[in-house]
Design a protein around this motif. Structure first.
Motif, PDB file in Angstrom:
ATOM      1  N   GLY A  69       0.781  -1.225   0.000  1.00 46.23           N
ATOM      2  CA  GLY A  69       0.000   0.000   0.000  1.00 46.23           C
ATOM      3  C   GLY A  69       0.814   1.276   0.000  1.00 46.23           C
ATOM      4  N   CYS A  70       2.142   1.184   0.188  1.00 42.01           N
ATOM      5  CA  CYS A  70       2.890   2.440   0.284  1.00 42.01           C
ATOM      6  C   CYS A  70       4.181   2.471  -0.515  1.00 42.01           C
ATOM      7  N   GLY A  71       4.670   1.370  -0.995  1.00 41.02           N
ATOM      8  CA  GLY A  71       5.916   1.416  -1.743  1.00 41.02           C
ATOM      9  C   GLY A  71       6.399   0.048  -2.166  1.00 41.02           C
ATOM     10  N   ILE A  72       7.598   0.058  -2.721  1.00 39.69           N
ATOM     11  CA  ILE A  72       8.225  -1.176  -3.183  1.00 39.69           C
ATOM     12  C   ILE A  72       9.631  -1.253  -2.599  1.00 39.69           C
ATOM     13  N   ILE A  73      10.244  -2.404  -2.707  1.00 38.14           N
ATOM     14  CA  ILE A  73      11.616  -2.581  -2.232  1.00 38.14           C
ATOM     15  C   ILE A  73      12.520  -2.667  -3.464  1.00 38.14           C
ATOM     16  N   ARG A  74      13.525  -1.789  -3.490  1.00 37.37           N
ATOM     17  CA  ARG A  74      14.517  -1.792  -4.564  1.00 37.37           C
ATOM     18  C   ARG A  74      15.888  -1.734  -3.916  1.00 37.37           C
ATOM     19  N   GLY A  75      16.718  -2.712  -4.200  1.00 42.89           N
ATOM     20  CA  GLY A  75      18.056  -2.740  -3.637  1.00 42.89           C
ATOM     21  C   GLY A  75      18.056  -2.818  -2.119  1.00 42.89           C
ATOM     22  N   GLY A  76      17.049  -3.468  -1.557  1.00 47.87           N
ATOM     23  CA  GLY A  76      16.958  -3.630  -0.110  1.00 47.87           C
ATOM     24  C   GLY A  76      16.410  -2.416   0.628  1.00 47.87           C
ATOM     25  N   ARG A  77      16.038  -1.372  -0.102  1.00 47.16           N
ATOM     26  CA  ARG A  77      15.505  -0.153   0.520  1.00 47.16           C
ATOM     27  C   ARG A  77      14.080   0.083   0.041  1.00 47.16           C
ATOM     28  N   GLY A  78      13.271   0.653   0.938  1.00 44.68           N
ATOM     29  CA  GLY A  78      11.907   0.995   0.588  1.00 44.68           C
ATOM     30  C   GLY A  78      11.864   2.268  -0.231  1.00 44.68           C
ATOM     31  N   ARG A 123       5.128   7.789   4.017  1.00 48.53           N
ATOM     32  CA  ARG A 123       6.484   8.278   4.281  1.00 48.53           C
ATOM     33  C   ARG A 123       7.028   7.698   5.590  1.00 48.53           C
ATOM     34  N   LYS A 124       6.206   7.694   6.634  1.00 46.82           N
ATOM     35  CA  LYS A 124       6.633   7.180   7.936  1.00 46.82           C
ATOM     36  C   LYS A 124       6.942   5.683   7.851  1.00 46.82           C
ATOM     37  N   ILE A 125       6.112   4.951   7.129  1.00 43.91           N
ATOM     38  CA  ILE A 125       6.329   3.507   6.997  1.00 43.91           C
ATOM     39  C   ILE A 125       7.627   3.228   6.238  1.00 43.91           C
ATOM     40  N   ILE A 126       7.868   3.962   5.157  1.00 40.34           N
ATOM     41  CA  ILE A 126       9.095   3.778   4.383  1.00 40.34           C
ATOM     42  C   ILE A 126      10.322   4.108   5.240  1.00 40.34           C
ATOM     43  N   ARG A 127      10.262   5.214   5.985  1.00 43.65           N
ATOM     44  CA  ARG A 127      11.394   5.584   6.859  1.00 43.65           C
ATOM     45  C   ARG A 127      11.647   4.502   7.900  1.00 43.65           C
ATOM     46  N   TYR A 128      10.598   3.977   8.492  1.00 41.75           N
ATOM     47  CA  TYR A 128      10.738   2.919   9.508  1.00 41.75           C
ATOM     48  C   TYR A 128      11.365   1.677   8.867  1.00 41.75           C
ATOM     49  N   PHE A 129      10.851   1.290   7.712  1.00 44.53           N
ATOM     50  CA  PHE A 129      11.379   0.108   7.018  1.00 44.53           C
ATOM     51  C   PHE A 129      12.867   0.277   6.716  1.00 44.53           C
TER      52      PHE A 129
END
Length: 181
Positions: free
Chosen positions: A117-126, A172-178
């Motif tokens: 629902g908020c992003g994808i993983i590319r190169g181990g980063r959200g 944004r908060k979820i990506i930063r946490y991930f």
């Protein structure tokens, strides 16, 4: 069984696979529960059925209309809405106690799609896709379990309830946490 919690749904295959699993399966589940005189059926729907354009301040309540463009949203959302309509039309004419729960995006430790629902993983980063300030209606798997348990134990015979966390983090908060891990 005294209680049935029905959360099966089609998640792959053709539209017919989705329809058979989610809509026809829901109708059959209801018929069996009614015939066997179970004490209560708890049907797990989805918050994906809502038309957020008709929701006040983008907050969906149980009275918010279903999305009129479910065909564009995908087979899962469409068949969950049709499955719920199947269940709700039956419980209105039946004595079978039936509770419908509409969970938000369910998350749990070690899930396969942690950025759902908020992003994808590319190169181990959200990586955020879209609006970073968008709030997401998440629910932790343990809290959903608690809602199911409460629905079973409740004296209420029927009802429809959204099940989301009070805290709705932004993408944004979820990506930063991930990305911290």
């Amino acid at each position: 069984s005294d209680f049935v919690v029905h959360l099966a749904a089609g998640t792959s295959g053709s539209y017919e696979d989705y329809f058979d699993s989610t809509v026809k399966g829901s109708a059959l589940t209801f018929e069996i529960c009614e015939k066997e005189k179970v004490k209560k059926l708890v049907y797990i729907s989805s918050i994906s059925i809502y038309d957020l354009n008709s929701a006040k301040k983008l907050i969906a309540t149980e009275e918010t209309a279903f999305d009129p463009y479910l065909d564009l949203r995908g087979w899962y959302a469409k068949t969950k809405a049709l499955g719920e309509k199947e269940i709700s039309s039956r419980f209105k004419k039946s004595s079978l106690p039936t509770i419908i729960l509409r969970p938000g995006l369910v998350y749990a430790p070690n899930m396969k799609a942690p950025l759902m629902g908020c992003g994808i993983i590319r190169g181990g980063r959200g990586v955020n896709l879209g609006i970073g300030g968008k709030k997401l209606p998440y629910i932790h798997i343990d809290d959903l379990y608690g809602a199911v348990k409460a629905a079973i134990e409740s004296e209420r015979k029927t009802g429809i309830y959204n099940v989301v966390s009070d805290e709705q983090p932004t993408t944004r908060k979820i990506i930063r946490y991930f990305n911290k891990f």
